[in-house]
Design an enzyme around this catalytic site. Structure first.
Site, PDB file in Angstrom:
ATOM      1  N   CYS A 133       0.732   9.097  18.769  1.00  0.00           N
ATOM      2  CA  CYS A 133       0.829   9.680  17.432  1.00  0.00           C
ATOM      3  C   CYS A 133      -0.596   9.836  16.911  1.00  0.00           C
ATOM      4  CB  CYS A 133       1.696   8.801  16.513  1.00  0.00           C
ATOM      5  SG  CYS A 133       1.039   7.146  16.285  1.00  0.00           S
ATOM      6  N   ARG A 134      -0.785   9.832  15.627  1.00  0.00           N
ATOM      7  CA  ARG A 134      -2.135  10.015  15.077  1.00  0.00           C
ATOM      8  C   ARG A 134      -3.016   8.800  15.338  1.00  0.00           C
ATOM      9  NH1 ARG A 134      -4.881   9.107  10.249  1.00  0.00           N
ATOM     10  NH2 ARG A 134      -3.019   8.291   9.256  1.00  0.00           N
TER      11      ARG A 134
END
Length: 129
Positions: A88-89
């Protein structure tokens, strides 16, 4: 007992396997499915080459039949031992997602430590194609 998000993510990280960007880039898992669990707009802004977008919000519902998992018309369920690398980020959502997939029976799941930001900060290739 109520947990903070940080505590929940820390608990998940203690039960999953993480790869740092250097490990993943130096020795990419053979036949691993690289899954970006961010939202579609985040994915469109840039992602790891070869990654498929399967957002965290629908991951558990769609993972078994996703085409990237190698499912065919005669085989409608994903193989539980298929290697998966999630990101993810910054690594929080992917840690929670990795733990969730382990609970669903997937046995070879990793989360990218530090997520897309760590990958990009290490100067590794990204794409938005």
């Amino acid at each position: 007992m109520t947990l903070s998000v940080e505590q929940l993510v820390a608990q998940a990280r203690s039960r999953i396997r993480e790869l740092d960007p250097g490990e993943l880039s130096a020795s990419p898992a053979r036949d691993a499915v690289l899954i970006d669990v961010r939202e579609p707009d985040e994915y469109a802004q840039g992602h790891l080459p070869g990654a498929v977008n399967l957002p965290r919000g629908v991951l558990e519902f769609q993972i078994h039949a996703h085409p990237a998992m190698g499912c065919t018309a005669s085989e409608s369920l994903a193989l539980p031992d298929r290697p998966l690398v999630l990101y993810c980020r910054t690594g929080g959502r992917s840690a929670l997602a990795a733990e969730s997939l382990q609970q669903l029976g997937f046995s070879d799941v990793h989360s990218l430590a530090g997520g897309f930001e760590a990958w990009r900060n290490a100067g590794l290739p990204t794409t938005n194609a």
